[in-house]
Scaffold this active site. Structure first.
Site, PDB file in Angstrom:
ATOM      1  N   LYS A   1      43.294  33.325  31.546  1.00 26.16           N
ATOM      2  CA  LYS A   1      44.061  34.304  31.291  1.00 26.16           C
ATOM      3  C   LYS A   1      45.326  34.128  31.437  1.00 26.16           C
ATOM      4  O   LYS A   1      46.339  34.422  30.406  1.00 26.16           O
ATOM      5  CB  LYS A   1      43.432  35.585  32.134  1.00 26.16           C
TER       6      LYS A   1
ATOM      7  N   ASP B   1      41.539  46.529  30.935  1.00 21.60           N
ATOM      8  CA  ASP B   1      40.261  46.156  30.895  1.00 21.60           C
ATOM      9  C   ASP B   1      39.308  47.491  30.446  1.00 21.60           C
ATOM     10  O   ASP B   1      38.170  47.423  30.176  1.00 21.60           O
ATOM     11  CB  ASP B   1      39.413  46.264  32.308  1.00 21.60           C
TER      12      ASP B   1
ATOM     13  N   GLN C   1      40.155  41.490  38.930  1.00 18.18           N
ATOM     14  CA  GLN C   1      39.101  40.562  38.471  1.00 18.18           C
ATOM     15  C   GLN C   1      37.709  40.855  39.386  1.00 18.18           C
ATOM     16  O   GLN C   1      37.720  41.314  40.595  1.00 18.18           O
ATOM     17  CB  GLN C   1      39.399  38.931  38.870  1.00 18.18           C
TER      18      GLN C   1
HETATM   19  N1  GUN Z   1      35.073  39.336  35.465  1.00 14.41           N
HETATM   20  C1  GUN Z   1      34.318  38.835  34.287  1.00 14.41           C
HETATM   21  N2  GUN Z   1      34.866  39.095  33.153  1.00 14.41           N
HETATM   22  C2  GUN Z   1      35.693  40.133  33.563  1.00 14.41           C
HETATM   23  C3  GUN Z   1      36.717  41.308  32.916  1.00 14.41           C
HETATM   24  O1  GUN Z   1      36.746  41.259  31.538  1.00 14.41           O
HETATM   25  N3  GUN Z   1      37.384  41.906  33.462  1.00 14.41           N
HETATM   26  C4  GUN Z   1      37.549  41.928  34.990  1.00 14.41           C
HETATM   27  N4  GUN Z   1      38.221  42.855  35.446  1.00 14.41           N
HETATM   28  N5  GUN Z   1      36.523  41.056  35.635  1.00 14.41           N
HETATM   29  C5  GUN Z   1      35.892  40.431  35.036  1.00 14.41           C
END
Ligand code: GUN
Length: 292
Positions: free
Chosen positions: A55, A122, A99
């Site tokens: 990311k 998100d 996350q």
């Molecule tokens: N963990 C795995 N994929 C994601 C996501 O798209 N967002 C978040 N916040 N955590 C994740």
């Protein structure tokens, strides 16, 4: 039946990222600063570390500012909520992503609710989930958004299609169903208690599989010519001892002989998630700037 058309998520994600980068340049020229995305990682989950690194890299490549907060697994709920509150107040931060999963003892629901909905890239905050459900403009969860974009790459209009979504999770199944309803599909959400599951899936012109069960959807569940979007990413034993491989929720070799179009795993929905996160961050930055 000929082999299904392969839906190339990697290539489509590249075009989304290029569009975002162009939008970021325009935003930065107007606002005098790039959009900023804060990612909070608590603990040392290896898969999460890989995601967060990816990311950060793609955020910078799109011309945005990436802010990473890495906290120990011993972080308290209060400390995490204080960090979220500080990020909410910081005007140069447009997107906040905590996350998941969080280490045991931390309440993910309370943390998500503490995020300013305008910065919730998100799309997990109840305000954004509610807006999606009533068809109001909202920040939409990234994997569902990417999945529907892939379906629309095959068929620009999904109107009138029978869509079957496998899985009813808050982060994938339910939002995918809402998005498909907004595209005028006839939507069925199937789940672990659904009876005659194979028959339900056989009705579908569009199948979105998001159950986290390796190769559960077999080729003979697929209606000939259907569009198959496989959200699953499951690590299983590979052909050689000690080796592993990634497979989806759909038995790809079987399904690709019946379907009209299908996403591979890896290289299908996966690359779209971060591309859509970058898109949401740009959207959040633009909307926050408009409101001022
Ligand atoms: N963990 C795995 N994929 C994601 C996501 O798209 N967002 C978040 N916040 N955590 C994740």
């Amino acid at each position: 039946m000929a082999e299904a058309r392969l839906i190339d998520g990697k290539r489509i994600a590249e075009t989304v990222r290029a569009d975002v980068a162009a939008g970021v340049a325009r935003f930065a020229a107007r606002a005098g600063r790039p959009p900023g995305l804060a990612v909070v990682l608590v603990g040392e989950d290896p898969a999460s570390q890989v995601y967060v690194r990816s990311k950060g890299k793609q955020t910078v490549e799109a011309g945005m500012r990436s802010i990473e907060h890495k906290l120990p697994a011993t972080t308290s709920q209060r400390e995490l909520l204080d960090l979220v509150a500080a990020l909410n107040r910081d005007d140069a931060i447009d997107g906040i992503l905590v996350q998941l999963p969080l280490p045991p003892g931390l309440d993910a629901g309370a943390v998500i609710e503490a995020i300013d909905p305008a910065k919730d890239v998100d799309g997990f905050h109840p305000v954004n989930a509610g807006r999606l459900a009533i068809g109001a403009p909202s920040l939409v969860p990234c994997t569902p958004l990417g999945s529907v974009m892939l379906a629309k790459s095959v068929s620009a209009s999904l109107a009138g299609m029978e869509a079957v979504v496998l899985g009813r999770s808050t982060i994938v199944g339910k939002p995918v169903a809402q998005l498909l309803l907004a595209e005028d599909c006839t939507v069925t959400i199937a789940h672990s208690k659904t009876r005659h599951l194979a028959d339900v899936v056989r009705r579908a012109d569009l199948v979105v599989a998001a159950v986290g069960r390796p190769e559960m959807v077999r080729g003979d569940w697929i209606k000939p010519g259907a569009v198959v979007i496989d959200v699953g990413i499951n690590r299983v034993a590979g052909a050689e001892p000690g080796k592993t491989k990634l497979v989806g929720d759909v038995a790809f070799d079987e399904a690709s002989r019946i379907a009209g179009a299908i996403t591979p795993v890896p290289g299908g929905v996966g690359p779209m998630t971060i591309a859509c996160l970058l898109r949401n961050t740009l959207t959040a930055a633009e909307q926050r700037a408009e409101r001022r």
